[in-house]
Design an enzyme around this catalytic site. Structure first.
Site, PDB file in Angstrom:
ATOM      1  NE  ARG A 257      -2.321   1.188   3.597  1.00 56.39           N
ATOM      2  CZ  ARG A 257      -3.192   1.028   4.744  1.00 56.39           C
ATOM      3  NH1 ARG A 257      -4.361   0.629   4.740  1.00 56.39           N
ATOM      4  NH2 ARG A 257      -2.513   0.934   5.860  1.00 56.39           N
TER       5      ARG A 257
ATOM      6  CE  LYS B 238      -1.822   4.200   6.996  1.00 57.44           C
ATOM      7  NZ  LYS B 238      -2.943   5.020   7.544  1.00 57.44           N
TER       8      LYS B 238
ATOM      9  CD  GLU C 260     -11.936   5.606   5.579  1.00 57.91           C
ATOM     10  OE1 GLU C 260     -11.497   4.464   5.775  1.00 57.91           O
ATOM     11  OE2 GLU C 260     -11.732   6.594   4.828  1.00 57.91           O
TER      12      GLU C 260
ATOM     13  CG  LEU D  35      -6.396   3.640   3.842  1.00 60.95           C
ATOM     14  CD1 LEU D  35      -5.654   4.527   3.094  1.00 60.95           C
ATOM     15  CD2 LEU D  35      -5.746   3.497   5.351  1.00 60.95           C
TER      16      LEU D  35
HETATM   17  N1  PMP Z   1      -9.247   4.043   7.157  1.00 66.11           N
HETATM   18  C1  PMP Z   1      -8.654   5.114   7.719  1.00 66.11           C
HETATM   19  C2  PMP Z   1      -9.123   6.478   7.446  1.00 66.11           C
HETATM   20  C3  PMP Z   1      -7.543   4.956   8.466  1.00 66.11           C
HETATM   21  O1  PMP Z   1      -6.786   5.925   8.850  1.00 66.11           O
HETATM   22  C4  PMP Z   1      -7.051   3.351   8.774  1.00 66.11           C
HETATM   23  C5  PMP Z   1      -5.721   3.343   9.589  1.00 66.11           C
HETATM   24  N2  PMP Z   1      -4.624   3.726   8.938  1.00 66.11           N
HETATM   25  C6  PMP Z   1      -7.998   2.633   8.229  1.00 66.11           C
HETATM   26  C7  PMP Z   1      -8.739   2.896   7.503  1.00 66.11           C
HETATM   27  C8  PMP Z   1      -7.197   1.122   8.662  1.00 66.11           C
HETATM   28  O2  PMP Z   1      -6.293   0.827   7.791  1.00 66.11           O
HETATM   29  P1  PMP Z   1      -5.276  -0.429   8.356  1.00 66.11           P
HETATM   30  O3  PMP Z   1      -6.183  -1.622   8.531  1.00 66.11           O
HETATM   31  O4  PMP Z   1      -4.471  -0.622   7.024  1.00 66.11           O
HETATM   32  O5  PMP Z   1      -4.662  -0.060   9.270  1.00 66.11           O
END
Ligand code: PMP
Length: 281
Positions: free
Chosen positions: A52, A144, A176, A201
């Site tokens: 990612r 991200k 989210e 994300l």
């Molecule tokens: N959505 C957002 C906006 C985030 O900041 C995160 C955390 N990084 C996630 C979802 C979850 O992603 P991950 O499982 O890769 O941490």
């Protein structure tokens, strides 16, 4: 206790770490980050996070700061130097420093920073109470970036209201959480989570949890859901790298499952941590 941080090739005490005031990460939020969990001194979900990272960098015209194996080495060195048994490693890569200009300069030397946070990630979870807020973020939430102001404002607003987190809503549907992906489990036992588009994300934890859910023969529907649907759900939860699977027990003042984490969520918490430990490196 002072941590050792990594700045552009050097491991230094956090008090001595320096970046330029002209860094574009600071002036324009022109940078990408990743967060990986550490369990038993090992890095979780490495391949997903590094893939990612490369994609996010590419989407804003940046390249990987070093090889994948070099990055893993730096992560491992950070674990070692900070005696990190359980917690998180943050990696921030910005376009670099130059005189302030909206035009993105070519060929800058990137700024690469890593720091650790020791914290307990496993253990009993009582569940979160969330409040809905309008999603005021930009249109490329699939990248991200270090541009986290909106999410930070919204989480702070949720805390002001005495809650634990916010669920962001756009055009009537939950996108989210402030820093996590969101899920509901219907009374029929179906898991619903928003499908992947530029609106959210693509969580690395989400990907693994969906795989585990399939292996457990549970039904999944990837589509947007409303706050009302969430309030009528049997259970709800969220996922993120540093909180794994976390139960959500209240949505806009309406308690779910009697206000305690439900059985499916509890099972997923266990299974995810078990799998994550096994696959850590
Ligand atoms: N959505 C957002 C906006 C985030 O900041 C995160 C955390 N990084 C996630 C979802 C979850 O992603 P991950 O499982 O890769 O941490």
């Amino acid at each position: 206790m002072s941590r050792t941080v990594y700045v552009n090739g050097a491991y230094v005490p956090e008090e001595e770490a320096k970046v330029s005031v002209f860094d574009r990460g600071f002036l324009f939020a022109d940078g990408i980050y990743e967060v990986t969990a550490v369990l038993d001194g090992k890095i979780c979900e490495w391949e997903g996070h590094v893939a990612r990272l490369e994609r996010s960098l590419g989407e804003i015209g940046m390249k990987m700061p070093m090889s994948v194996s070099g990055l893993l080495e730096v992560h491992r060195e950070m674990v070692k130097r900070n005696n990190l048994e359980e917690g998180a490693i943050y990696l921030q890569v910005t376009r670099g420093a130059t005189d302030r200009d909206f035009l993105m300069p070519e060929g800058l030397e990137q700024t690469v920073i890593l720091f650790t946070q020791a914290k307990k990630l496993t253990g009993e979870k009582t569940g979160l109470r969330v409040v809905s807020v309008p999603d005021i973020r930009w249109g490329r939430r699939d990248i991200k970036t270090v541009q986290l102001l909106a999410a930070s404002l919204m989480k702070t607003e949720a805390k002001k209201q005495g809650k634990d987190d916010c669920w962001m809503v756009e055009e009537g549907f939950v996108t989210e959480g402030s820093s996590n992906n969101t899920y509901i489990i219907t009374k029929e036992g179906k898991i619903i989570t928003r499908n992947l588009t530029n609106s959210i994300l693509p969580g690395i934890t989400r990907k693994s949890v969906l795989r585990l859910v399939k292996e457990l023969d549970m039904e999944i529907e990837e589509r947007p859901f409303t706050i009302e649907e969430a309030q009528n759900a049997a259970e709800a939860f969220m996922t993120a790298a540093t909180s794994f699977v976390t139960p959500v027990i209240e949505v806009d003042g309406v308690g779910l499952g009697g206000g305690t984490p439900g059985p499916v969520t509890k099972r997923l918490i266990e299974v995810y941590i078990e799998e994550s430990r096994k696959a850590s490196c």
